[in-house]
Motif scaffolding. Structure first.
Motif, PDB file in Angstrom:
ATOM      1  N   GLU A 150       0.824  -1.218   0.000  1.00  0.00           N
ATOM      2  CA  GLU A 150       0.000   0.000   0.000  1.00  0.00           C
ATOM      3  C   GLU A 150       0.858   1.270   0.000  1.00  0.00           C
ATOM      4  O   GLU A 150       0.355   2.358  -0.241  1.00  0.00           O
ATOM      5  N   LYS A 216      -5.284  -2.530  -8.473  1.00  0.00           N
ATOM      6  CA  LYS A 216      -5.160  -1.559  -7.368  1.00  0.00           C
ATOM      7  C   LYS A 216      -3.709  -1.101  -7.190  1.00  0.00           C
ATOM      8  O   LYS A 216      -3.430  -0.128  -6.498  1.00  0.00           O
ATOM      9  N   VAL A 219       0.351   1.702  -5.913  1.00  0.00           N
ATOM     10  CA  VAL A 219      -0.178   2.944  -5.347  1.00  0.00           C
ATOM     11  C   VAL A 219       0.855   4.037  -5.617  1.00  0.00           C
ATOM     12  O   VAL A 219       2.061   3.780  -5.576  1.00  0.00           O
TER      13      VAL A 219
END
Ligand code: SF4
Length: 339
Positions: A150, A216, A219
């Protein structure tokens, strides 16, 4: 076994079978690897191939590069952009020639002008099989997908931690491992598209593949908007010769050729007055076109006026199109007005 430890076993056989044949993969000559890595920064593989071959045909050795005239060097780089890369190549070649040989220690390679951690890692691992990772955006994207990380990949501390973890698991075939990671990041786990997890050698232990989260990652930190700069460019034609001038020795596109230009977007009357102020007498405005050119932090919004003038006066070098093609490195921002 953590994800990093599984990488060599998964990637090396896959790379052996799937690697693309590229001109700079034909040998392990450090000059060739260094040149290709510098050319590949910010530039697509397909675009680099022709430049790489022409450059080495003109300058086959580091000595040739160290002694090359600046204008000839810029011409070999014309269209590749980021011209500081080729100026640093020459400076580094001069350092290598003065030292008598290509450096073989990581710290000495890293100390060469224009060589950062990524390029030093690539040169030392590919040319000398040293355990020195080459971590760029492609590699960070692959690792962030594998580990479902993340943390934004553009955070410097993240890059340092990936580099450290990779260094700990580097196999003896260091050059192949570096290129395998690069290859995965350039092909099956490439940018700006859905990764091809079915074809990936890491699919059995990749977090993103197992959990369906690949889109996703990575990041990223929010991007800063580019600054827009308006300018007017004059393509001044006198009987088939065009007015050119050299840019300053420092700053953006330093020491390259340009068409005369002024800040701001001028209307036709203002443009004609600007040409008169340059010591020229305009005959006709032939065309006016709008173009833009994107640099790393700036976008040039350019209005281009095509004008005929009655005499090749003013503080310019006048060249035919053929002379420009042969001798003058004209950056794409200006060259596009020929097309
Ligand atoms: Fe990328 Fe998919 Fe391979 Fe994971 S399995 S590294 S997401 S291509």
């Amino acid at each position: 076994m953590d994800i990093f430890e599984k990488l060599p076993q998964a990637l090396l056989p896959w790379y052996c079978e799937n690697r693309r044949e590229l001109p700079w993969r034909q040998d392990k000559e450090p000059y060739h690897i260094w040149l290709s890595e510098i050319m590949l920064q910010q530039t697509r593989v397909e675009a680099v191939k022709g430049y790489y071959s022409r450059f080495l045909a003109a300058l086959p050795t580091v000595e040739d590069l160290a002694n090359c005239d600046d204008d000839a060097l810029h011409k070999l780089w014309e269209g590749l952009g980021y011209y500081s890369r080729v100026r640093n190549l020459k400076k580094a070649a001069q350092v290598i020639v003065a030292a008598g040989k290509f450096p073989t220690e990581y710290a000495d390679v890293l100390a060469l002008p224009g060589v950062g951690e990524y390029t030093a890692g690539a040169i030392c691992s590919i040319a000398f099989d040293m355990p020195t990772p080459a971590v760029d955006g492609n590699v960070l994207r692959v690792i962030s997908r594998l580990t479902e990380e993340e943390t934004p990949i553009d955070q410097l501390s993240y890059k340092a931690s990936v580099r450290q973890k990779l260094m700990e698991i580097y196999p003896a075939q260091a050059g192949d491992f570096t290129q395998a990671l690069m290859e995965l990041g350039a092909t099956v786990c490439g940018p700006n598209r859905k990764p091809d997890c079915e074809s990936c050698p890491c699919k059995e232990f990749c977090g993103s593949a197992l959990n369906g989260t690949a889109e996703k990652f990575p990041v990223r930190l929010p991007k800063r908007a580019k600054r827009e700069v308006e300018m007017t460019v004059f393509i001044l034609n006198c009987d088939g010769e065009f007015a050119l001038q050299k840019r300053g020795k420092t700053g953006l596109l330093a020491d390259l050729w340009q068409f005369p230009n002024v800040p701001g977007k001028l209307e036709t009357e203002q443009a004609l007055a600007a040409v008169v102020a340059m010591g020229l007498r305009p005959k006709n405005v032939i065309r006016c076109v709008e173009r833009s050119h994107i640099f790393t932090h700036i976008i040039w919004q350019i209005r281009g006026y095509y004008l005929e003038v009655d005499a090749p006066t003013g503080d310019f070098t006048w060249m035919t199109r053929q002379q420009i093609e042969a001798d003058a490195a004209l950056p794409t921002a200006f060259r596009q007005f020929f097309e």
